[in-house]
Write a protein that holds these residues in place. Structure first.
Motif, PDB file in Angstrom:
ATOM      1  N   THR A 188       0.815  -1.219   0.000  1.00 37.02           N
ATOM      2  CA  THR A 188       0.000   0.000   0.000  1.00 37.02           C
ATOM      3  C   THR A 188       0.847   1.266   0.000  1.00 37.02           C
ATOM      4  O   THR A 188       0.412   2.310  -0.482  1.00 37.02           O
ATOM      5  N   THR A 189       2.048   1.191   0.544  1.00 32.57           N
ATOM      6  CA  THR A 189       2.929   2.358   0.611  1.00 32.57           C
ATOM      7  C   THR A 189       4.149   2.233  -0.289  1.00 32.57           C
ATOM      8  O   THR A 189       4.924   3.191  -0.412  1.00 32.57           O
ATOM      9  N   GLY A 190       4.338   1.067  -0.894  1.00 36.53           N
ATOM     10  CA  GLY A 190       5.522   0.863  -1.715  1.00 36.53           C
ATOM     11  C   GLY A 190       6.798   0.919  -0.916  1.00 36.53           C
ATOM     12  O   GLY A 190       7.826   1.435  -1.375  1.00 36.53           O
ATOM     13  N   SER A 191       6.768   0.374   0.280  1.00 37.79           N
ATOM     14  CA  SER A 191       7.919   0.448   1.178  1.00 37.79           C
ATOM     15  C   SER A 191       8.401  -0.947   1.573  1.00 37.79           C
ATOM     16  O   SER A 191       7.745  -1.949   1.306  1.00 37.79           O
ATOM     17  N   VAL A 192       9.559  -0.974   2.222  1.00 37.07           N
ATOM     18  CA  VAL A 192      10.112  -2.202   2.790  1.00 37.07           C
ATOM     19  C   VAL A 192      10.450  -1.931   4.249  1.00 37.07           C
ATOM     20  O   VAL A 192      11.123  -0.944   4.568  1.00 37.07           O
ATOM     21  N   THR A 193       9.980  -2.810   5.138  1.00 33.73           N
ATOM     22  CA  THR A 193      10.272  -2.703   6.568  1.00 33.73           C
ATOM     23  C   THR A 193      11.167  -3.858   6.979  1.00 33.73           C
ATOM     24  O   THR A 193      10.922  -5.005   6.604  1.00 33.73           O
ATOM     25  N   GLY A 194      12.193  -3.553   7.753  1.00 28.64           N
ATOM     26  CA  GLY A 194      13.115  -4.565   8.225  1.00 28.64           C
ATOM     27  C   GLY A 194      12.858  -4.934   9.673  1.00 28.64           C
ATOM     28  O   GLY A 194      12.386  -4.107  10.475  1.00 28.64           O
ATOM     29  N   PHE A 195      13.172  -6.182  10.019  1.00 31.25           N
ATOM     30  CA  PHE A 195      12.999  -6.690  11.385  1.00 31.25           C
ATOM     31  C   PHE A 195      14.212  -7.525  11.763  1.00 31.25           C
ATOM     32  O   PHE A 195      14.684  -8.344  10.969  1.00 31.25           O
ATOM     33  N   ARG A 196      14.681  -7.323  12.996  1.00 22.78           N
ATOM     34  CA  ARG A 196      15.700  -8.224  13.532  1.00 22.78           C
ATOM     35  C   ARG A 196      15.012  -9.493  14.015  1.00 22.78           C
ATOM     36  O   ARG A 196      13.983  -9.434  14.698  1.00 22.78           O
ATOM     37  N   VAL A 197      15.594 -10.650  13.679  1.00 23.29           N
ATOM     38  CA  VAL A 197      15.070 -11.938  14.115  1.00 23.29           C
ATOM     39  C   VAL A 197      15.854 -12.382  15.342  1.00 23.29           C
ATOM     40  O   VAL A 197      17.071 -12.599  15.272  1.00 23.29           O
ATOM     41  N   HIS A 198      15.170 -12.500  16.474  1.00 23.09           N
ATOM     42  CA  HIS A 198      15.833 -12.888  17.723  1.00 23.09           C
ATOM     43  C   HIS A 198      15.897 -14.404  17.866  1.00 23.09           C
ATOM     44  O   HIS A 198      15.273 -15.142  17.090  1.00 23.09           O
ATOM     45  N   ALA A 199      16.636 -14.862  18.852  1.00 24.16           N
ATOM     46  CA  ALA A 199      16.867 -16.290  19.030  1.00 24.16           C
ATOM     47  C   ALA A 199      15.586 -17.075  19.267  1.00 24.16           C
ATOM     48  O   ALA A 199      15.502 -18.259  18.944  1.00 24.16           O
ATOM     49  N   ASP A 200      14.562 -16.413  19.828  1.00 22.82           N
ATOM     50  CA  ASP A 200      13.286 -17.094  20.082  1.00 22.82           C
ATOM     51  C   ASP A 200      12.302 -16.926  18.924  1.00 22.82           C
ATOM     52  O   ASP A 200      11.150 -17.338  19.014  1.00 22.82           O
ATOM     53  N   GLY A 201      12.749 -16.290  17.826  1.00 22.84           N
ATOM     54  CA  GLY A 201      11.892 -16.091  16.662  1.00 22.84           C
ATOM     55  C   GLY A 201      11.107 -14.795  16.684  1.00 22.84           C
ATOM     56  O   GLY A 201      10.447 -14.462  15.697  1.00 22.84           O
ATOM     57  N   SER A 202      11.145 -14.048  17.770  1.00 22.01           N
ATOM     58  CA  SER A 202      10.426 -12.779  17.830  1.00 22.01           C
ATOM     59  C   SER A 202      11.112 -11.750  16.932  1.00 22.01           C
ATOM     60  O   SER A 202      12.294 -11.900  16.572  1.00 22.01           O
ATOM     61  N   LEU A 203      10.370 -10.700  16.570  1.00 25.14           N
ATOM     62  CA  LEU A 203      10.852  -9.699  15.634  1.00 25.14           C
ATOM     63  C   LEU A 203      10.863  -8.311  16.258  1.00 25.14           C
ATOM     64  O   LEU A 203       9.953  -7.964  17.008  1.00 25.14           O
ATOM     65  N   THR A 204      11.875  -7.516  15.904  1.00 24.79           N
ATOM     66  CA  THR A 204      11.949  -6.123  16.316  1.00 24.79           C
ATOM     67  C   THR A 204      12.158  -5.255  15.089  1.00 24.79           C
ATOM     68  O   THR A 204      13.084  -5.495  14.297  1.00 24.79           O
ATOM     69  N   ASP A 205      11.328  -4.253  14.916  1.00 24.28           N
ATOM     70  CA  ASP A 205      11.394  -3.341  13.780  1.00 24.28           C
ATOM     71  C   ASP A 205      12.722  -2.584  13.788  1.00 24.28           C
ATOM     72  O   ASP A 205      13.114  -2.003  14.802  1.00 24.28           O
ATOM     73  N   VAL A 206      13.404  -2.566  12.623  1.00 24.07           N
ATOM     74  CA  VAL A 206      14.671  -1.843  12.522  1.00 24.07           C
ATOM     75  C   VAL A 206      14.586  -0.689  11.519  1.00 24.07           C
ATOM     76  O   VAL A 206      15.604  -0.079  11.186  1.00 24.07           O
ATOM     77  N   GLY A 207      13.378  -0.389  11.046  1.00 21.69           N
ATOM     78  CA  GLY A 207      13.217   0.759  10.164  1.00 21.69           C
ATOM     79  C   GLY A 207      12.694   0.407   8.788  1.00 21.69           C
ATOM     80  O   GLY A 207      12.706  -0.754   8.374  1.00 21.69           O
ATOM     81  N   SER A 208      12.221   1.427   8.074  1.00 24.00           N
ATOM     82  CA  SER A 208      11.615   1.243   6.756  1.00 24.00           C
ATOM     83  C   SER A 208      12.252   2.176   5.736  1.00 24.00           C
ATOM     84  O   SER A 208      12.813   3.218   6.087  1.00 24.00           O
ATOM     85  N   VAL A 209      12.133   1.791   4.477  1.00 24.79           N
ATOM     86  CA  VAL A 209      12.529   2.648   3.365  1.00 24.79           C
ATOM     87  C   VAL A 209      11.390   2.661   2.349  1.00 24.79           C
ATOM     88  O   VAL A 209      10.653   1.675   2.214  1.00 24.79           O
ATOM     89  N   THR A 210      11.236   3.769   1.658  1.00 23.17           N
ATOM     90  CA  THR A 210      10.242   3.867   0.592  1.00 23.17           C
ATOM     91  C   THR A 210      10.927   3.596  -0.740  1.00 23.17           C
ATOM     92  O   THR A 210      11.923   4.246  -1.076  1.00 23.17           O
ATOM     93  N   VAL A 211      10.405   2.618  -1.483  1.00 23.34           N
ATOM     94  CA  VAL A 211      11.000   2.219  -2.758  1.00 23.34           C
ATOM     95  C   VAL A 211      10.373   3.055  -3.874  1.00 23.34           C
ATOM     96  O   VAL A 211       9.146   3.150  -3.958  1.00 23.34           O
ATOM     97  N   PRO A 212      11.158   3.672  -4.741  1.00 26.05           N
ATOM     98  CA  PRO A 212      10.594   4.518  -5.796  1.00 26.05           C
ATOM     99  C   PRO A 212       9.618   3.773  -6.703  1.00 26.05           C
ATOM    100  O   PRO A 212       9.916   2.667  -7.172  1.00 26.05           O
TER     101      PRO A 212
END
Length: 373
Positions: free
Chosen positions: A338-362
């Protein structure tokens, strides 16, 4: 908008190769942001722009954040399937990275072609643009020297290629029509981990179709497994034992199937996401993650002895579609259509995710296709 259709090697004879539609491509038109190779890896994102498809490269930092490195025209057009929302191709795997050969494959749904890039760090060099032998290509898979593309329209078809002398050659005998009736389309083509079969996720006809692949080519017909009424196998990946883990977009679940030698599938597990529009799935070691477009979430699952256990849902943005995992398994990246973006997540040892930021792809609203090194 849906477009109208355009018009293994069983003895690699010169005559057969002469019949192949193969087109050399000029150097890629691109906009470099810098020339230094990425220190931690690269994320490749296809924008699927109907005015001119492109792949945008991003350097991945040690903390998982992304910095745009360049934009590379594929030489083809993106496409949009009629009736789609944030997922214009309604598929998984429209961009495939071949680490062994340092090649990136991108489908051009709007021009019925496949583009081959050489990967040089965070830079791409366009080497070829070849016909896909069908209409509206949406997914590509690679194993060793073989590449297969899934065409979604006109009943669907699969087209195979061989890498011969560093050039991708379309082999007419490696073409199979899927014969899907009505307006529905298939979602993905994927090699099994051992390369002995290719699997087509037929979300339109509730079917997983398995073609055997060997030295003499591919089987004339697939071995088909039909999911229960209302099932919609949209996309798939494989676990460490070679079982297929399938995203069912209708049941909103992950279904696990043992792949038998002859190509038949036996269901061994089903795990509900509790979310809506569960269409995409990616594996990271013993963890699996789904993109849930209508819920705007990523669902995580841990696998033990072939059974999946739901470990949580992470907000990721409305219209979350295709997913990719970094080669070291540390980060997960999600396209948000919907926004044409990519969001990154760190994958922790237990499989949980933490947001590490987004970029908007042209020019990437509704775009699909993501891969990572």
């Amino acid at each position: 908008m849906r477009k109208q259709p355009a018009a293994v090697l069983a003895g690699a004879s010169a005559a057969a190769l002469a019949s192949v539609a193969l087109f050399a491509a000029p150097a890629s038109a691109h906009t470099p942001h810098h020339t230094a190779p990425a220190a931690h890896g690269v994320v490749f994102v296809q924008n699927d722009d109907v005015k001119g498809n492109a792949v945008v490269t991003y350097d991945r930092a040690g903390d998982g954040s992304l910095t745009r490195a360049g934009t590379y025209a594929t030489g083809g057009l993106g496409g949009q399937e009629e009736g789609t929302g944030p997922d214009h191709l309604a598929s998984q795997g429209s961009l495939a990275y071949d680490k062994a050969h340092r090649r990136l494959y991108a489908v051009n749904a709007g021009s019925d072609t496949l583009t081959v890039f050489a990967v040089r760090g965070d830079r791409l060099v366009r080497e070829q643009t070849v016909s896909t032998g069908g209409s509206f290509p949406v997914s590509v898979t690679v194993h060793g020297g073989s590449v297969y593309v899934l065409n979604a329209l006109d009943g669907g078809s699969v087209q195979g290629y061989l890498n011969i002398g560093g050039r991708l050659v379309r082999v007419p005998s490696l073409h199979r029509d899927l014969g899907i009736k009505g307006d529905g389309t298939p979602g993905q083509v994927s090699f099994t981990p051992d390369g002995s079969k290719i699997v087509v996720a037929g979300k339109a006809n509730n079917t997983l179709a398995v073609f055997r692949v060997g030295l003499l080519g591919m089987s004339a017909r697939p071995t088909s497994t039909v999911l229960p009424s209302g099932g919609a196998p949209f996309a798939l990946t494989f676990d460490a034992e070679g079982r297929a883990v399938v995203a069912d977009a209708s049941a909103n679940s992950l279904d696990t199937f043992a792949v038998r030698r002859g190509g038949s599938l036996t269901k061994v597990d089903e795990a509900a996401t509790g979310q809506q529009a569960t269409c995409w799935v990616v594996r990271d070691g013993r963890f699996f993650y789904t993109g849930n477009a209508a819920s705007g979430t990523i669902s995580g699952f841990a696998q033990r002895h072939g059974r999946l256990t739901h470990i949580g849902d992470t907000p990721s943005g409305a219209g979350t579609v295709d997913l990719a995992v970094s080669s070291d398994g540390t980060f997960l990246y999600a396209q948000v259509g919907t926004t044409g973006s990519v969001t990154g997540f760190r994958v922790h040892a237990d499989g949980s995710l933490t947001d590490v930021g987004s970029v908007t792809v042209p020019n990437a609203v509704g775009g699909e296709g993501i891969a990572a090194s």
